[in-house]
Design a protein around this motif. Structure first.
Motif, mmCIF file in Angstrom:
data_model
loop_
_atom_site.group_PDB
_atom_site.id
_atom_site.type_symbol
_atom_site.label_atom_id
_atom_site.label_comp_id
_atom_site.label_asym_id
_atom_site.label_seq_id
_atom_site.Cartn_x
_atom_site.Cartn_y
_atom_site.Cartn_z
ATOM 1 N N PRO A 1 -8.873 2.780 -2.670
ATOM 2 C CA PRO A 1 -7.733 2.862 -1.753
ATOM 3 C C PRO A 1 -8.172 2.676 -0.308
ATOM 4 O O PRO A 1 -9.324 2.945 0.045
ATOM 5 C CB PRO A 1 -7.199 4.279 -1.995
ATOM 6 N N LEU A 2 -7.255 2.200 0.513
ATOM 7 C CA LEU A 2 -7.540 2.129 1.941
ATOM 8 C C LEU A 2 -7.653 3.550 2.482
ATOM 9 O O LEU A 2 -6.914 4.445 2.097
ATOM 10 C CB LEU A 2 -6.425 1.372 2.672
ATOM 11 N N SER A 3 -8.583 3.752 3.384
ATOM 12 C CA SER A 3 -8.862 5.093 3.896
ATOM 13 C C SER A 3 -7.733 5.581 4.798
ATOM 14 O O SER A 3 -6.961 4.794 5.362
ATOM 15 C CB SER A 3 -10.173 5.089 4.679
ATOM 16 N N GLU A 4 -7.659 6.871 4.932
ATOM 17 C CA GLU A 4 -6.669 7.474 5.833
ATOM 18 C C GLU A 4 -6.876 6.989 7.260
ATOM 19 O O GLU A 4 -5.919 6.750 7.997
ATOM 20 C CB GLU A 4 -6.780 9.003 5.772
ATOM 21 N N GLU A 5 -8.132 6.824 7.634
ATOM 22 C CA GLU A 5 -8.458 6.327 8.975
ATOM 23 C C GLU A 5 -7.873 4.939 9.213
ATOM 24 O O GLU A 5 -7.290 4.658 10.270
ATOM 25 C CB GLU A 5 -9.984 6.293 9.126
ATOM 26 N N VAL B 1 0.856 -1.188 0.000
ATOM 27 C CA VAL B 1 0.000 0.000 0.000
ATOM 28 C C VAL B 1 0.887 1.231 0.000
ATOM 29 O O VAL B 1 1.872 1.302 0.749
ATOM 30 C CB VAL B 1 -0.921 0.006 1.239
ATOM 31 N N ILE B 2 0.552 2.197 -0.829
ATOM 32 C CA ILE B 2 1.285 3.460 -0.840
ATOM 33 C C ILE B 2 1.029 4.156 0.492
ATOM 34 O O ILE B 2 -0.122 4.351 0.893
ATOM 35 C CB ILE B 2 0.855 4.333 -2.025
ATOM 36 N N TRP B 3 2.124 4.511 1.165
ATOM 37 C CA TRP B 3 2.003 4.907 2.576
ATOM 38 C C TRP B 3 1.766 6.398 2.765
ATOM 39 O O TRP B 3 0.965 6.810 3.579
ATOM 40 C CB TRP B 3 3.237 4.452 3.327
ATOM 41 N N HIS B 4 2.516 7.224 2.085
ATOM 42 C CA HIS B 4 2.235 8.656 2.142
ATOM 43 C C HIS B 4 2.596 9.238 0.789
ATOM 44 O O HIS B 4 2.973 8.518 -0.128
ATOM 45 C CB HIS B 4 2.990 9.358 3.277
ATOM 46 N N LYS B 5 2.484 10.511 0.644
ATOM 47 C CA LYS B 5 2.602 11.113 -0.685
ATOM 48 C C LYS B 5 3.963 10.861 -1.309
ATOM 49 O O LYS B 5 4.989 10.887 -0.639
ATOM 50 C CB LYS B 5 2.327 12.611 -0.620
ATOM 51 N N ALA B 6 3.940 10.611 -2.633
ATOM 52 C CA ALA B 6 5.185 10.397 -3.368
ATOM 53 C C ALA B 6 5.998 11.684 -3.403
ATOM 54 O O ALA B 6 5.468 12.782 -3.226
ATOM 55 C CB ALA B 6 4.878 9.929 -4.782
ATOM 56 N N TYR C 1 -10.357 7.198 15.407
ATOM 57 C CA TYR C 1 -9.898 7.670 14.097
ATOM 58 C C TYR C 1 -11.067 7.887 13.132
ATOM 59 O O TYR C 1 -11.036 8.777 12.286
ATOM 60 C CB TYR C 1 -8.891 6.684 13.504
ATOM 61 N N ALA C 2 -12.110 7.035 13.246
ATOM 62 C CA ALA C 2 -13.288 7.185 12.382
ATOM 63 C C ALA C 2 -14.207 8.286 12.863
ATOM 64 O O ALA C 2 -15.164 8.643 12.159
ATOM 65 C CB ALA C 2 -14.049 5.857 12.315
ATOM 66 N N GLU C 3 -13.948 8.808 14.076
ATOM 67 C CA GLU C 3 -14.785 9.838 14.678
ATOM 68 C C GLU C 3 -16.244 9.396 14.727
ATOM 69 O O GLU C 3 -17.146 10.074 14.243
ATOM 70 C CB GLU C 3 -14.642 11.165 13.919
ATOM 71 N N CYS C 4 -16.437 8.229 15.342
ATOM 72 C CA CYS C 4 -17.796 7.686 15.461
ATOM 73 C C CYS C 4 -18.006 7.125 16.857
ATOM 74 O O CYS C 4 -17.043 6.801 17.557
ATOM 75 C CB CYS C 4 -18.037 6.607 14.401
ATOM 76 N N PRO C 5 -19.259 6.975 17.286
ATOM 77 C CA PRO C 5 -19.538 6.375 18.591
ATOM 78 C C PRO C 5 -19.206 4.882 18.601
ATOM 79 O O PRO C 5 -19.258 4.206 17.571
ATOM 80 C CB PRO C 5 -21.045 6.597 18.769
#
Length: 761
Positions: A108-112, A79-84, A379-383
């Motif tokens: 893509p996998l989410s940032e969360e 998985v690409i980890w951070h910006k190229a 991280y998902a900002e959810c209950p």
């Protein structure tokens, strides 16, 4: 290899043991701007961040894209980890970089999720790649799945030369333009497949290619659940308000057995689904044992949720993973591994039976599913709702400190009341020789059989007997690979090791002295209990529920339905019978050995025994018939047994908390276990000595050991253990990284670190 070059051999050994500090991100080397785009990638290999080349002609890559890259002569997922970057730096030159070979056509996998992977890796001291691998468990999910023919109506379709009522019905059904399979369209129009195919042939319908994986049904949130009590309504409204508002909000739903906790968090689940595209995750301890939960969900929402666990076949796992990644799958119920699925918009999480030790992963990456679920919700900002009738000490402390909102349910739903719990002092009322049921328990079973009510007998010991020995020479039959006795399984006519799986047929003579018919079974298991119950109650219909007899979710569901429908009189089981089942006609629970879990030096022995026995006691009297629980004990004055008999778990947990706080034990302190293992005992001992010499020592950090593990040999490897104990607030991970960095690590020895250990074997 296109990875960042390590600077010294010490870091190389450090990385091989899984403790590479992934904060040391790879850097780029100076080159003409725009000529080489360097892409940081985390692969599923147990490594950190590696650099690869990305061609300028291709669109700039984004974090989370799933790729295939060369690594050590093979191809691996990553998985690409951070910006190229094409900025200057050092380390591997542009010329030596290998190229990304494939970009998978999946979201893509989410940032969360990437944040969760990084957090889990740092917390558990695991390589990033090992944690990422849990997010990409199904290779087939990344490839284009199988396809099939779909049909639909468009404005370009010509009307058929000959119209019939059946053909008109098909065209009316297809007028919405939706693509369907031939059988699906035929069923919608209530005609045969041949009618649809006839319209395809005359081009009155257009054909196209669609994925063979059918979409999951969407939950119907307009359906109403059962009427809630006042207690339930207050709790449900608090959860619903948090879901509506959004943002991280942790709840502890502390409700006695039978209080209707599931219906309460179903209300929060339904509220989350009101937002288009929102997804929900429900974690359960053992998904194979939740057939009644799935039935309740179907009754409430009209469809079954997406199910995720290790027994799900590859085709279904591919379908589930892809539709979760696209957001089409709205509700997922799964075991702890479901925590790492690629949700697009996770809006609500529930951890059911949050106290259950099954949430602790003991192989590979060692993490606790409940704790990591809280991190994912943050991280998902959810209950998130942690639900249990017997909350863990960790969750109680968080609730008492105000970190969690505590919602209590102290009444059973409907007409049901809590069962009466009584202790049978086995010193005063011993069973007959060769038996395990006391006269009092047998009398209670007789009463239930007479009244056509059901009995559950609980003994948390699989097999027939835990030990087989020779009456002539005293030889005990042990596993050749582990420091454990072989357990007799009479149903299978085998002796089996419960640690490595080694098994042999039951010998006719002693392997040591060769004396025939000299082997005797010692101690009871559930199969031996079955033998006794079958002898004493010959007319009773008896079932056995263990992980040996329930080998698939289908078998478990069949057994649960048999019990619920009253087709069994006596159920004998291990811990799997404690998992929240509702059996209306079950009025008696007998615990054969209530003291079993109290033996040994486990930190959580008292807490765990209370939770398990309280859960199994909660199976009795869940409908309109009163329930009774009988605890057979040789220590009836033990605080755990007394708390159960007096229905005073809060007092027990308060005393347990005070004792732990004085000693700075979790959750008031920190523990980290080091497990050393290898095929050579001397080398393992030497690694332990090296670690002991360089061990950290201060007033707030102590290291104990090395010492032989209680299970000193497993699967042919010798094992030693060390334990780091620190006061709360100490940076345990930093301390261990520093410790390992200054210690010589022997390549023949595997060192596994368990942060917050639950097992001390």
């Amino acid at each position: 290899m296109a990875c960042t070059v390590r600077e010294d051999e010490g870091k190389e050994r450090f990385m091989q043991h899984g403790f590479f500090d992934d904060r040391e991100q790879s850097q780029t080397e100076t080159g003409p701007k725009g000529t080489v785009l360097r892409v940081p990638v985390v692969t599923t290999a147990p490594l950190g961040v590696l650099d690869y080349r990305w061609d300028n002609e291709m669109p700039p890559p984004e974090p989370g894209l799933i790729v295939e890259v060369p690594l050590g002569g093979r191809k691996v997922r990553g998985v690409i980890w951070h910006k190229a970057s094409d900025q200057s730096g050092k380390k591997v030159s542009d010329a030596k970089l290998k190229s990304i070979e494939k970009l998978y056509d999946v979201p893509p996998l989410s940032e969360e999720l990437l944040k969760l992977v990084a957090w889990v890796a740092a917390y558990t001291l695991s390589p990033l790649g090992s944690v990422l691998k849990m997010c990409l468990p199904v290779q087939a999910a990344l490839e284009e799945g199988p396809s099939q023919t779909g049909v639909c109506w468009t404005a370009d379709c010509a009307p058929p030369a000959r119209m019939t009522h059946a053909r008109q019905a098909v065209l009316d059904a297809a007028a919405d333009g939706r693509v369907r399979t031939v059988p699906e369209l035929a069923k919608t129009a209530s005609v045969s497949d041949a009618v649809v195919r006839g319209l395809m042939k005359c081009r009155a319908l257009q054909t196209t290619t669609i994925a063979a994986d059918s979409p999951y049904g969407q939950p119907d949130i307009s359906r109403h659940g059962p009427e809630l009590s006042q207690e339930q309504t207050i709790a449900a409204e608090a959860i619903k308000n948090a879901v509506f508002t959004g943002g991280f909000a942790p709840f502890l739903l502390d409700g006695i057995t039978g209080s209707g906790k599931t219906e309460v968090y179903f209300e929060g689940l339904a509220e989350a689904l009101k937002t288009g595209g929102a997804q929900v995750l429900v974690l359960v301890p053992e998904i194979a044992l939740t057939s009644q939960w799935l039935d309740r969900f179907h009754h409430r929402f009209g469809v079954r949720p997406v199910v995720w666990h290790s027994d799900v076949g590859q085709a279904e796992r591919r379908r589930a993973w892809r539709q979760i990644a696209t957001g089409e799958a709205r509700v997922v119920v799964g075991a702890r591994s479901a925590l790492f699925l690629p949700f697009r918009h996770l809006a609500f999480i529930t951890v059911d039976e949050e106290h259950d030790p099954s949430y602790k992963q003991e192989e590979g990456v060692l993490y606790h599913g409940r704790d990591m679920a809280v991190v994912r919700a943050k991280y998902a900002e959810c209950p998130i709702v942690l639900a249990s009738a017997t909350p863990s000490m960790e969750s109680l402390v968080n609730a008492n400190s105000g970190r969690y909102v505590c919602l209590k349910l102290r009444e059973r739903h409907g007409q049901a009341v809590l069962p009466d719990i009584h202790t049978i002092d086995m010193r005063k009322h011993p069973p007959a020789a060769g038996s395990w049921l006391s006269p009092k328990l047998k009398e209670a079973i007789d009463k239930r059989l007479f009244r056509h009510e059901q009995t559950m007998l609980f003994l948390n010991r699989r097999g027939y007997a835990p030990l087989t020995l020779c009456r002539t020479c005293g030889h005990r039959i042990e596993c050749p690979n582990c420091s454990a006795w072989l357990v007799e399984h009479r149903f299978k006519h085998k002796l089996e090791c419960h640690h490595c799986g080694h098994e042999i047929p039951v010998p006719e003579a002693c392997p040591q002295c060769d004396t025939a018919d000299s082997l005797v079974a010692c101690g009871p298991g559930v199969e031996r209990l079955f033998e006794e119950v079958n002898r004493d109650f010959p007319s009773a219909r008896i079932g056995v529920m263990t992980s040996d007899t329930m080998e698939s979710p289908t078998e478990t569901a069949t057994m649960v339905h048999q019990i619920a429908e009253g087709r069994l009189d006596i159920i004998i089981g291990t811990q799997i019978v404690t998992k929240g089942y509702h059996f209306p006609n079950l009025t008696l629970v007998g615990v054969i050995d209530a003291d079993l879990g109290l033996r040994g030096g486990d930190l959580r022995a008292g807490e765990r025994t209370y939770q398990q026995l309280e859960q199994v006691a909660g199976r009795a009297g869940r409908a309109d018939k009163p329930g009774e629980v009988l605890l057979q004990s040789y220590e009836p004055d033990h605080p755990v047994i007394t708390a159960l008999a007096n229905n005073d778990g809060e007092h027990l947990m308060r005393l347990e908390g005070e004792a732990r706080e004085k000693l700075h034990m979790p959750p008031f302190g920190r523990l980290a276990a080091l497990i050393l293992s290898g095929p050579n005992q001397r080398t393992v001992m030497e690694q332990g000595r090296l670690l002991a010499v360089s061990a950290p020592a201060s007033g707030s950090v102590q290291v104990y050991g090395p010492a032989p593990a209680p299970m000193a040999r497993v699967r042919g490897n010798f094992r030693m253990r060390m334990l780091l104990h620190a006061h709360k607030g100490e940076p345990v991970q930093v301390i261990i990284r520093d410790w390992f960095g200054r210690t010589k690590m022997l390549p023949e020895v595997k060192v596994k670190v368990d942060i917050d250990p639950y097992s001390f074997m």
